[in-house]
Design an enzyme around this catalytic site. Sequence first.
Site, PDB file in Angstrom:
ATOM      1  N   GLU A 111      -1.735   6.707  -3.049  1.00 25.26           N
ATOM      2  CA  GLU A 111      -1.498   5.935  -2.204  1.00 25.26           C
ATOM      3  C   GLU A 111      -2.076   4.470  -2.376  1.00 25.26           C
ATOM      4  OE1 GLU A 111      -0.599   8.963   0.806  1.00 25.26           O
ATOM      5  OE2 GLU A 111       0.501  10.218  -0.079  1.00 25.26           O
ATOM      6  N   HIS A 225       0.350   3.021  11.281  1.00 25.03           N
ATOM      7  CA  HIS A 225       1.477   2.745  10.074  1.00 25.03           C
ATOM      8  C   HIS A 225       2.583   2.795   9.551  1.00 25.03           C
ATOM      9  CE1 HIS A 225       2.935   4.818   6.407  1.00 25.03           C
ATOM     10  NE2 HIS A 225       2.240   6.211   5.832  1.00 25.03           N
ATOM     11  N   ARG A 269      -4.415   0.744   4.437  1.00 20.85           N
ATOM     12  CA  ARG A 269      -3.546   0.667   5.328  1.00 20.85           C
ATOM     13  C   ARG A 269      -3.211  -0.295   6.586  1.00 20.85           C
ATOM     14  NH1 ARG A 269      -2.479   6.800   7.064  1.00 20.85           N
ATOM     15  NH2 ARG A 269      -1.000   7.010   4.706  1.00 20.85           N
ATOM     16  N   HIS A 330      -0.530   5.772  14.561  1.00 21.78           N
ATOM     17  CA  HIS A 330       0.193   7.289  12.706  1.00 21.78           C
ATOM     18  C   HIS A 330      -1.493   8.374  13.521  1.00 21.78           C
ATOM     19  CE1 HIS A 330       0.877   9.786   9.293  1.00 21.78           C
ATOM     20  NE2 HIS A 330      -0.129   8.577   8.894  1.00 21.78           N
ATOM     21  N   ARG A 365      -8.806   5.476   8.195  1.00 24.97           N
ATOM     22  CA  ARG A 365      -9.248   6.793   7.408  1.00 24.97           C
ATOM     23  C   ARG A 365      -7.877   6.241   5.632  1.00 24.97           C
ATOM     24  NH1 ARG A 365      -5.124  10.139   6.248  1.00 24.97           N
ATOM     25  NH2 ARG A 365      -4.014   9.348   8.330  1.00 24.97           N
TER      26      ARG A 365
END
Length: 506
Positions: A111, A225, A269, A330, A365
Amino acid sequence: MTDVVVVGSGIAGLTAALHAAERGCRVTVVTKGALPDTNTRWAQGGIAAVTTADDTLESHIADTLTAGVGLNDAEAVRTLVTEGPDRIAELVRRGVCFDRSPDGDFARGLEAAHARPRVLHAGGDATGAAIQTALGAAVRSSGIVLREHTALRELVLERGRVVGIDVETEATAHRLSADAVILATGGAGQLYSHTTNPSSATGDGIAAALRAGAAVADLEFVQFHPTALAAGEPFLVSEAVRGDGAILIDDTGRRFAFDAHPDGELAPRDVVARANARAMAAQDGRPVRLDATALGADRLAQRFPTIDAAVRARGLDWSREPIPVTPAAHYLMGGVVTDLDGRTTIPGLYAVGETARTGVHGANRLASNSLLEGAVFGARAGAAAATDTGWPDVDAPTAIALPDVPAPVEVPVFSRGALQDLLWEHAGLIRDDAGLRRAAGVLAAWADLPRPRSAEDAGLLLLARHVVAAALARTGSVGAHFRSDEVSASPAAAASVPVAQEALAC
Ligand code: SIN
């Protein structure tokens, strides 16, 4: 015997409950819906942890710090990463069947912002559901008392210590006494009109803690997100799909993510989310598209069965055509300030998971660190609640006061939707002083109105005011908090190549 009440039934709450019960506490889990109605259940990508010899704890720590733009609490990061493998073993022991590769090792996904594939998953993209099911079964067979459809209303304090909670069911309101209360109510995606979170994500625990006077911090750091499906009801399309090779394109078919960052679709992200937002703005708000066609129908169905079903239920065939996606709220990096055992600034009160702010995530995060956070810090808080005899001082950053901003001339009528639209517009992916001040003024005017509103809405309104206050106070861009009007980047942001490149792309 120590009485522990846990509020919330996701990975953090159930892990805390099990660890407290296993140490001899009498534990009650309170949850406002049914046991599995949690954010955890919807988690797709997986849970990040170091589980193989070709990966290192130092690498996972470095990736977490880089994603958090160095604003992380270094000790919290080390705790998360080093205790991660034990918590994975515990989840396996409790019945979570993580997917395996043909050689029997854990299958590991890649990811964004991870240096190597280290994201364990179950049922392809149904990791959260698998964890929820296993932990739910463990709790049901453990003697823990479960009170479903029971909502937290207030924390009860006596002489500065939390001694219980007031709760409400459809039929009654009553009080549960406790030696320790653990808040694990998740985040507050419902602050925003576009979110990947379920309707239960209304920040109830954070709002109750605020009302009780607990310290909160980092509320300006809301993670958006990059890829929620923009067809029908919002639905998360996991970052793991990009990790598997899917790309982002605009209306002209141009791959734009590399304009913002050398890692393109696998940049942190926040960077990808803003790149999507900018690309959408440049095409009159139309969603960008995620092109997963190169993966092929078989791979998409096998590796991502949940997303595949959701996409196809909307009449789309993502093995043949790119699908429309949009950023959506998110995850909340900020929350109730805690130490590494979940202790808040109020004796007797613990917070874990997305409700807590340990500092582990810094300004942004790292993907798939949230389930891990729930497992690691849930276990620690459950153990602490069972064994604590005193209450150490818990350090908290300086509190941010609500701004004294005049109400605008026209204040819209309050509704959940109006609040969500206000925050989406003014405290969303890209913020500025004027917009934040407008939001603060409207929120203050709403708060002044003696109008009946639901307990959830009252909590959202309070939390929204603190999110906006924190966003106003941080005048530089860093991580998930991006100020289009900053005069000079805050030191951490200035050191970050991605943010500098983004500024050029604006
Ligand atoms: C995702 O699957 O993209 C979400 C995982 C996460 O939020 O860490």
